[in-house]
Design an enzyme around this catalytic site. Structure first.
Site, PDB file in Angstrom:
ATOM      1  N   LYS A  41     -10.719  -6.840   7.401  1.00  0.00           N
ATOM      2  CA  LYS A  41      -9.751  -6.428   8.407  1.00  0.00           C
ATOM      3  C   LYS A  41     -10.218  -6.967   9.754  1.00  0.00           C
ATOM      4  O   LYS A  41     -11.348  -6.697  10.172  1.00  0.00           O
ATOM      5  CB  LYS A  41      -9.619  -4.907   8.459  1.00  0.00           C
ATOM      6  CG  LYS A  41      -8.970  -4.298   7.219  1.00  0.00           C
ATOM      7  CD  LYS A  41      -8.932  -2.788   7.308  1.00  0.00           C
ATOM      8  CE  LYS A  41      -8.221  -2.195   6.087  1.00  0.00           C
ATOM      9  NZ  LYS A  41      -8.310  -0.707   6.078  1.00  0.00           N
ATOM     10  N   GLU A  89     -11.297   0.756  -3.976  1.00  0.00           N
ATOM     11  CA  GLU A  89     -11.724   0.438  -2.618  1.00  0.00           C
ATOM     12  C   GLU A  89     -12.406   1.627  -1.966  1.00  0.00           C
ATOM     13  O   GLU A  89     -11.877   2.746  -1.973  1.00  0.00           O
ATOM     14  CB  GLU A  89     -10.505   0.014  -1.786  1.00  0.00           C
ATOM     15  CG  GLU A  89     -10.852  -0.438  -0.385  1.00  0.00           C
ATOM     16  CD  GLU A  89      -9.622  -0.889   0.387  1.00  0.00           C
ATOM     17  OE1 GLU A  89      -9.784  -1.324   1.535  1.00  0.00           O
ATOM     18  OE2 GLU A  89      -8.494  -0.793  -0.149  1.00  0.00           O
ATOM     19  N   SER A 108       0.843  -1.190   0.000  1.00  0.00           N
ATOM     20  CA  SER A 108       0.000   0.000   0.000  1.00  0.00           C
ATOM     21  C   SER A 108       0.882   1.245   0.000  1.00  0.00           C
ATOM     22  O   SER A 108       1.802   1.358   0.805  1.00  0.00           O
ATOM     23  CB  SER A 108      -0.905  -0.003   1.234  1.00  0.00           C
ATOM     24  OG  SER A 108      -1.709   1.156   1.272  1.00  0.00           O
ATOM     25  N   ASP A 166      -7.370   3.068  -3.699  1.00  0.00           N
ATOM     26  CA  ASP A 166      -8.086   3.093  -2.422  1.00  0.00           C
ATOM     27  C   ASP A 166      -8.445   4.533  -2.099  1.00  0.00           C
ATOM     28  O   ASP A 166      -7.568   5.379  -1.893  1.00  0.00           O
ATOM     29  CB  ASP A 166      -7.219   2.498  -1.314  1.00  0.00           C
ATOM     30  CG  ASP A 166      -7.938   2.470   0.035  1.00  0.00           C
ATOM     31  OD1 ASP A 166      -9.145   2.758   0.074  1.00  0.00           O
ATOM     32  OD2 ASP A 166      -7.284   2.145   1.043  1.00  0.00           O
ATOM     33  N   LYS A 171      -3.239   4.955  -2.758  1.00  0.00           N
ATOM     34  CA  LYS A 171      -4.225   5.818  -2.117  1.00  0.00           C
ATOM     35  C   LYS A 171      -4.536   6.996  -3.035  1.00  0.00           C
ATOM     36  O   LYS A 171      -3.622   7.600  -3.626  1.00  0.00           O
ATOM     37  CB  LYS A 171      -3.700   6.339  -0.780  1.00  0.00           C
ATOM     38  CG  LYS A 171      -3.419   5.258   0.267  1.00  0.00           C
ATOM     39  CD  LYS A 171      -4.693   4.737   0.887  1.00  0.00           C
ATOM     40  CE  LYS A 171      -4.401   3.783   2.035  1.00  0.00           C
ATOM     41  NZ  LYS A 171      -5.627   3.319   2.721  1.00  0.00           N
ATOM     42  N   LYS A 217      -1.298  -1.110  -4.218  1.00  0.00           N
ATOM     43  CA  LYS A 217      -2.464  -0.299  -3.871  1.00  0.00           C
ATOM     44  C   LYS A 217      -2.032   1.150  -3.759  1.00  0.00           C
ATOM     45  O   LYS A 217      -1.089   1.469  -3.027  1.00  0.00           O
ATOM     46  CB  LYS A 217      -3.083  -0.773  -2.557  1.00  0.00           C
ATOM     47  CG  LYS A 217      -4.276   0.079  -2.128  1.00  0.00           C
ATOM     48  CD  LYS A 217      -5.056  -0.553  -0.994  1.00  0.00           C
ATOM     49  CE  LYS A 217      -4.517  -0.180   0.359  1.00  0.00           C
ATOM     50  NZ  LYS A 217      -5.419  -0.631   1.460  1.00  0.00           N
ATOM     51  N   GLY A 225      -4.445  -3.708   5.563  1.00  0.00           N
ATOM     52  CA  GLY A 225      -3.565  -3.391   6.672  1.00  0.00           C
ATOM     53  C   GLY A 225      -4.026  -2.175   7.444  1.00  0.00           C
ATOM     54  O   GLY A 225      -4.721  -1.305   6.911  1.00  0.00           O
ATOM     55  N   ASP A 252     -14.663  -1.680   2.337  1.00  0.00           N
ATOM     56  CA  ASP A 252     -13.785  -1.768   3.500  1.00  0.00           C
ATOM     57  C   ASP A 252     -14.528  -1.217   4.702  1.00  0.00           C
ATOM     58  O   ASP A 252     -15.176  -1.952   5.447  1.00  0.00           O
ATOM     59  CB  ASP A 252     -12.498  -0.994   3.205  1.00  0.00           C
ATOM     60  CG  ASP A 252     -11.554  -0.869   4.400  1.00  0.00           C
ATOM     61  OD1 ASP A 252     -11.835  -1.433   5.465  1.00  0.00           O
ATOM     62  OD2 ASP A 252     -10.515  -0.194   4.270  1.00  0.00           O
TER      63      ASP A 252
END
Length: 381
Positions: free
Chosen positions: A266, A217, A139, A192, A167, A165, A294, A242
């Site tokens: 998660k 996400e 990530s 994400d 952000k 991934k 994570g 998520d």
């Protein structure tokens, strides 16, 4: 299977510093307090869990301080002096407290660890896992420029990570993803959003469809499944939920509504390993792949993630990068390391590691021990 009798619970509050700041749409994290939960059974074995909280209530309503309060005043008194025949019992024992999933998960995972040790088995065997190693994703927080992001991606692709991934947030999204995809046309790439958009951004988000992402996400509100259903109808890119998924029932309703095609499980967000297993099994029945996200965990929380990811429907690499990517030194005795994009599951009993007392002491803010007749508030029977 041998039961566990919970003789003592110790809460170790520590302060940990990241190697480098991690930026999302919520903000930037440089340091954080973590509460490490130690459960000690009557034979002296310790099981370990962790509050995967932040210092601020930005990801969800919990912080390390609130989690510690709920643990001390409500959850620990319910479990102290209890004989636990199997860790799956803990979810029901703690159900009198509404939500506070991260606090529940911290103590529930510690029970799973000590139970596995008591029965001389690695945790993944007790969970029903089938893999001895898992694929690893990385990530990457929001970067200042697309060029900086491409440089980061190149570094992690060269290190062998199986999924990247990125952000994103308004103003740091389409052009950033385009630059990465132009530079790396074949990698497993996802975005994400951490709830940074609304349905008013639907045409903007649809631009992501051209970049062959494996998912986007949580683009919309943290507590939404209705608008995500409408968005998924308009996008070819799979939506992954998520923050919206806290329970089995949340997952069931999201699947029924067509709100997502992938779910991120998660452990902390859903209240522990037992609920994670239930959501995993539901998704498998409905052909919804899952993966493990994570929460900037120490090696305690990350070890639990690794063992859970051995379950059969975890078919997408998770955010389980080695400890060295986040911490100068982890707090566990067994370093989590990656070899060509994979991490082997420790074969030791429980999570396969213990907390290093020396590392814990160096970061310690306070330790609090709770034993036998400890009680704060009247607990529903």
């Amino acid at each position: 299977m041998n039961p566990v009798y919970i003789k003592e619970v110790v809460l170790h509050t520590i302060n940990v510093s990241l190697k480098s700041p991690f930026t999302t749409s919520f903000g930037t994290i440089k340091t954080k307090e973590v509460c490490i939960v130690e459960i000690i059974d009557e034979s002296g074995l310790s099981g370990w869990g962790e509050t995967v909280t932040s210092d601020e209530p930005y990801y969800n309503e919990e912080t390390t301080q609130t989690a510690r309060y709920i643990l001390k005043d409500f959850l620990i008194p319910k479990l102290i002096k209890k004989e636990i025949a199997h860790p799956k019992e803990v979810k029901q024992l703690l159900s009198f407290v509404r939500r506070h999933q991260i606090a529940k998960a911290a103590i529930e995972t510690a029970v799973w660890d000590v139970f596995s040790k008591k029965n001389n088995k690695p945790l993944y065997e007790v969970l029903g896992g089938i893999r001895k190693k898992i694929a690893v994703g990385k990530s990457i927080g929001i970067q200042n420029t697309p060029e900086e992001l491409v440089s980061k991606v190149a570094q992690y692709v060269n290190e062998g990570f199986q999924k990247i991934k990125v952000k994103i947030a308004p103003g740091a999204d389409i052009e950033f993803i385009k630059k990465v995809r132009d530079s790396f046309p074949d990698i497993n790439l996802m975005a994400d959003a951490n709830s940074a958009y609304t349905l008013e951004d639907i045409e903007h988000l649809k631009q992501l469809d051209q970049y062959n992402l494996i998912m986007i996400e949580q683009p919309l509100a943290h507590d939404d499944i209705i608008d995500h259903s409408n968005l998924q109808k308009e996008m070819s890119t799979p939506i992954c939920l998520d923050e919206s998924i806290h329970t089995y029932e949340d997952a069931r309703k999201a699947i029924d509504l067509g709100s997502c095609k992938i779910i991120n499980i998660k452990i902390g967000r859903v209240g522990g390993l037992q609920e994670s297993i239930r959501i995993h099994d539901l998704c498998k029945e409905n052909n919804i792949p899952v993966w493990c996200g994570g929460m900037l965990e120490t090696g305690v929380g990350r070890s639990h993630n690794l063992h859970m990811t051995t379950l059969s429907n975890f078919t997408i690499p998770g955010d389980t990068a080695p400890s060295s990517h986040y911490w100068h030194e982890d707090i566990i005795t067994h370093d989590i390391v990656m070899d060509r994009g994979y991490i082997s599951i420790p074969e030791g009993i429980g999570i396969g590691s213990e907390v290093c007392r020396k590392s814990l002491k160096e970061r310690l803010i306070q330790s609090e021990s709770f034993i036998s007749d400890y009680s704060v508030h009247p607990i529903p029977s």
